[in-house]
Design an enzyme around this catalytic site. Structure first.
Site, PDB file in Angstrom:
ATOM      1  N   GLU A 164       0.850  -1.190   0.000  1.00  0.00           N
ATOM      2  CA  GLU A 164       0.000   0.000   0.000  1.00  0.00           C
ATOM      3  C   GLU A 164       0.885   1.239   0.000  1.00  0.00           C
ATOM      4  OE1 GLU A 164      -3.577   1.936   2.759  1.00  0.00           O
ATOM      5  OE2 GLU A 164      -2.130   0.538   3.635  1.00  0.00           O
ATOM      6  N   LYS A 204      -9.600   0.301  -3.283  1.00  0.00           N
ATOM      7  CA  LYS A 204     -10.043  -0.087  -1.939  1.00  0.00           C
ATOM      8  C   LYS A 204     -11.500   0.292  -1.723  1.00  0.00           C
ATOM      9  CE  LYS A 204      -8.620   0.329   2.926  1.00  0.00           C
ATOM     10  NZ  LYS A 204      -7.664   0.993   3.842  1.00  0.00           N
ATOM     11  N   CYS A 242      -4.947  -3.248   3.381  1.00  0.00           N
ATOM     12  CA  CYS A 242      -4.816  -2.833   4.776  1.00  0.00           C
ATOM     13  C   CYS A 242      -6.027  -3.221   5.620  1.00  0.00           C
ATOM     14  CB  CYS A 242      -4.540  -1.336   4.821  1.00  0.00           C
ATOM     15  SG  CYS A 242      -3.946  -0.745   6.441  1.00  0.00           S
TER      16      CYS A 242
END
Length: 524
Positions: A280, A345, A395
């Site tokens: 990320e 995301k 994440c």
């Protein structure tokens, strides 16, 4: 008792990681709820001294437990906001306090329901339904608030045979199992003294048998591929600190490590890396920036690998600064250096990647500006990389069981989790995060390639075992073994059925309680 339960719930998760104490961590809370007040009338039956808490009292007792649990487990929020959110110490402490006050409501709801089910006497019904109610509240915490951090069952991810239950029920089945043992221990303290010893022996024997399951060796899982996972160890920097020279030198260094990793391949390696991942985005790596794109494309061509590169995505390739929306993305580049697809995301971090209810939380705009202001993606389809389908997630998404299992339900053959755990510093959050990601591998019986900025970067097998990893806070690359799978687990196919069943039973029990006003049966 409430404080003792909160303390036990804290230490069963990293960094203390005394997960074997989970079998009794909720016992003090149950005892506090079911032995909270003196009777209003003379009790003639021997052994009945204290009665269950009234509903409001039960809510407050459990609420206090939840507040201290969150404060002790999620203390890292203070440092994240203080160091990287651009807020002063009093405000950071105030935000952590508000966070704990809010999420403690779920513990409070658990206590409230137990108080209602127990009614005026110590009820078998309340004890019998406590595991069901706990799971229902965990489901609500996942679905309503969207912060299922450290669900109780996650503590047992290292207990490999027991953790396999998650392939049927998800992590919620493990939470249920742990609560069943806690109820058994609590019951031993609630019956008459002459029965206590036998029940305690039985309860702790059950806990010991379940915990000793981790001593049973599980078979190794064969791997027939390898990936190269880059751990750049880039510090969290302000935008102004990213000078052109520093940016270019960082890209050169990371490209060099990607093409010539510190750990060279063994002679005659049958599985040369055909997949590479950069984590990320810990830097202003924009998917539309020609400098960044050229560097990644060169790495892909020279290594002849597919590359998943964490980056800041923009709509339609718009240049940085000109886009109206930004995405936290994982871009896929083919071995020819072409940027072929991208995962954006979907589940963003509130106050970290966006501000929910912006008009209400207008004061938090400055905080989000320091960290990121992203738009959510819209798809959980796997990314096709040659003959493999990659289930990419980013994440914080790793803490959501149902969302990650959708990737496999859509055809993902291996997980690729890119993350930047540098936000957590040296707190226990990075280890808590790793445990939760490992549980997603177990639930779906998939290899997980976890690539992080500062660590832990690891290859995780379908049993949730870390089979290869890098030390934290080093700039390096990991040769990560893995394999593809097309099989699906019961949990993958059916999702949170068990948690919803527990929710239905809980609601049904409450309806019955109010409709029929049946007397609770006292423990004899």
């Amino acid at each position: 008792m409430v404080l003792l339960s909160a303390a036990l719930q804290i230490v069963i998760f990293p960094l203390p990681n005394f997960y074997m104490l989970g079998w009794a961590a909720l016992t003090p809370l149950l005892l506090a709820l079911l032995r909270a007040r003196e009777p209003d009338t003379l009790q003639l039956r021997e052994g009945i001294k204290l009665l269950p808490a009234r509903p409001l009292q039960a809510f407050l007792l459990a609420y206090g437990c939840g507040f201290f649990w969150y404060a002790g487990t999620c203390y890292w929020i203070y440092n994240t906001m203080r160091e990287y959110g651009g807020v002063n110490a009093p405000l950071a402490l105030g935000l952590l306090t508000l966070f704990c006050l809010y999420l403690a409501i779920y513990h409070g709801v658990f206590g409230l329901i137990i108080g209602l089910l127990a009614d005026r006497s110590l009820s078998r019904r309340a004890l019998l339904l406590a595991p069901v109610v706990w799971v229902a509240v965990e489901l609500a915490r996942t679905r309503v608030t969207g912060f299922p951090w450290d669900l109780l069952g996650t503590s047992q991810v290292d207990n490999l045979p027991l953790a396999r239950l998650a392939t049927l029920t998800g992590v919620y089945g493990l939470s249920f199992e742990i609560m069943v043992v806690n109820v058994a221990v609590a019951t031993a303290f609630l019956v008459r003294r002459e029965k206590r010893q036998l029940l305690l022996v039985a309860a702790f024997a059950a806990a010991a048998v379940l915990q000793c399951g981790e001593l049973i060796p599980m078979p190794a899982v064969a791997s027939d591929r390898s990936a190269l996972l880059l751990q750049p160890n880039i510090p969290i920097l302000e935008g102004s600190e990213w000078t052109k020279d520093y940016f270019e030198s960082t890209l050169r260094d990371l490209s060099s490590i990607s093409l010539k990793p510190p750990t060279s391949a063994p002679a005659g390696d049958p599985f040369p890396p055909g997949l590479m991942a950069w984590p990320e985005s810990p830097a202003p790596f924009y998917a539309s920036d020609p400098l960044f794109r050229d560097a990644i494309s060169t790495v892909a061509r020279e290594s002849r690998s597919w590359v998943v590169a964490g980056s800041v995505g923009t709509p339609g390739g718009m240049a940085p600064g000109s886009a109206s929306h930004y995405y936290n993305s994982g871009s896929l580049v083919n071995p020819g250096g072409q940027w072929v697809s991208r995962y954006d995301k979907v589940h963003l971090v509130p106050f970290g990647e966006y501000v929910p209810f912006r008009r209400l939380f207008f004061f938090a705009g400055g905080l989000t500006k320091e960290v990121g202001d992203f738009s959510p993606g819209a798809s959980r389809q796997p990314l096709p990389a040659g003959d493999q389908k990659l289930g990419v997630f980013i994440c914080y998404e790793s803490i959501f069981p149902d969302e990650i299992r959708q990737l496999v339900d859509n055809g993902a053959q291996v997980f690729v989790n890119i993350s930047n755990d540098g936000w957590y510093g040296d707190s226990g959050a990075y280890a808590q995060h790793l445990k939760q990601a490992r549980m997603r591998a177990v639930e779906n019986a998939r290899w997980l390639l976890r690539d992080t900025n500062t660590g832990v970067t690891a290859s995780i097998d379908p049993y949730g075992r870390v089979v290869a990893s890098l030390p934290r806070k080093v700039r390096s690359a990991l040769r990560a073994p893995y394999a593809l799978s097309n099989a699906t687990t019961f949990y993958t196919r059916h999702g949170d059925w068990f948690a919803y069943l527990c929710a239905i039973i809980s609601v049904g029990a409450l309806v019955a309680r109010f409709l029929f006003h049946s007397k609770a049966e006292s423990i004899s």
